[in-house]
Design an enzyme around this catalytic site. Structure first.
Site, short mmCIF file in Angstrom:
data_model
loop_
_atom_site.label_atom_id
_atom_site.label_comp_id
_atom_site.label_asym_id
_atom_site.label_seq_id
_atom_site.Cartn_x
_atom_site.Cartn_y
_atom_site.Cartn_z
N HIS A 51 48.21 35.02 51.94
CA HIS A 51 47.17 34.91 52.95
C HIS A 51 47.54 33.78 53.92
O HIS A 51 48.47 33.00 53.67
CB HIS A 51 45.81 34.63 52.32
P1 TYD Z 1 42.94 31.46 46.93
O1 TYD Z 1 42.81 30.40 47.96
O2 TYD Z 1 43.20 32.87 47.41
O3 TYD Z 1 44.06 31.05 45.86
P2 TYD Z 1 45.67 31.11 45.96
O4 TYD Z 1 46.04 30.75 47.37
O5 TYD Z 1 46.10 30.10 44.94
O6 TYD Z 1 46.10 32.50 45.60
O7 TYD Z 1 41.65 31.44 46.02
C1 TYD Z 1 41.60 32.20 44.83
C2 TYD Z 1 40.14 32.55 44.56
O8 TYD Z 1 39.39 31.35 44.36
C3 TYD Z 1 39.49 33.32 45.69
O9 TYD Z 1 38.67 34.33 45.12
C4 TYD Z 1 38.64 32.30 46.38
C5 TYD Z 1 38.31 31.32 45.29
N1 TYD Z 1 38.15 29.93 45.77
C6 TYD Z 1 36.92 29.30 45.61
O10 TYD Z 1 35.95 29.89 45.11
N2 TYD Z 1 36.79 28.00 46.05
C7 TYD Z 1 37.81 27.32 46.62
O11 TYD Z 1 37.65 26.13 47.02
C8 TYD Z 1 39.07 28.00 46.78
C9 TYD Z 1 40.25 27.30 47.42
C10 TYD Z 1 39.20 29.30 46.33
#
Ligand code: TYD
Length: 132
Positions: A51
């Site tokens: 993303h």
């Molecule tokens: P994401 O940022 O997509 O993680 P990565 O980049 O490590 O793959 O976040 C993963 C999941 O966690 C997504 O469903 C959103 C949630 N999330 C929260 O609920 N709070 C937060 O502060 C963050 C960063 C993510």
């Protein structure tokens, strides 16, 4: 700089006592810090990320283990960075598509310039490429 780049958090201490690194906003980290979160227990065959954030800058740190990060900017510039030391960080600008893969027992700390909002995420690669 509107490209990702490696940051240094110089180790304070010595081999006899161990080390400490500091991430201070607007000096060690090039933005005001709004939020810190961390990821752990990620299986080695999983790729996280996939993303870009519209209005959020990030710094990633492998506080344990090794993290391999791929990045792509909208101009097509692609890079691969290996975070393999707790004194090293990776700055990700806004609109930077990124993925992360983790060694066994890796712990990733993420320092963010803004609060979490799902509306800030672009999770579709084609949308990322065409986003203006
Ligand atoms: P994401 O940022 O997509 O993680 P990565 O980049 O490590 O793959 O976040 C993963 C999941 O966690 C997504 O469903 C959103 C949630 N999330 C929260 O609920 N709070 C937060 O502060 C963050 C960063 C993510």
């Amino acid at each position: 700089m509107n490209q990702p780049y490696i940051l240094s958090f110089p180790p304070i201490g010595d081999a006899s006592l161990g080390y400490l690194s500091v991430a201070q906003q607007l000096s060690d980290v090039p933005f005001e810090i709004a939020r810190v979160y961390w990821t752990y227990y990620t299986p080695q065959d999983v790729t996280r990320g996939g993303h870009a954030n519209i209005d959020k800058e990030l710094v990633l740190v492998a506080v344990a283990g090794t993290i391999t990060v791929t990045t792509e900017m909208q101009d097509g510039h692609k890079h691969t960075f290996v975070l393999d030391h707790p004194s090293k960080g990776l700055y990700l600008p806004k609109l930077c598509w990124h993925t992360m893969q983790y060694s066994e027992n890796a712990v990733q700390m993420v320092i963010a310039s803004n609060l979490y909002s799902e509306d800030d995420y672009i999770r579709d690669y084609s949308l990322f490429k065409s986003w203006q």
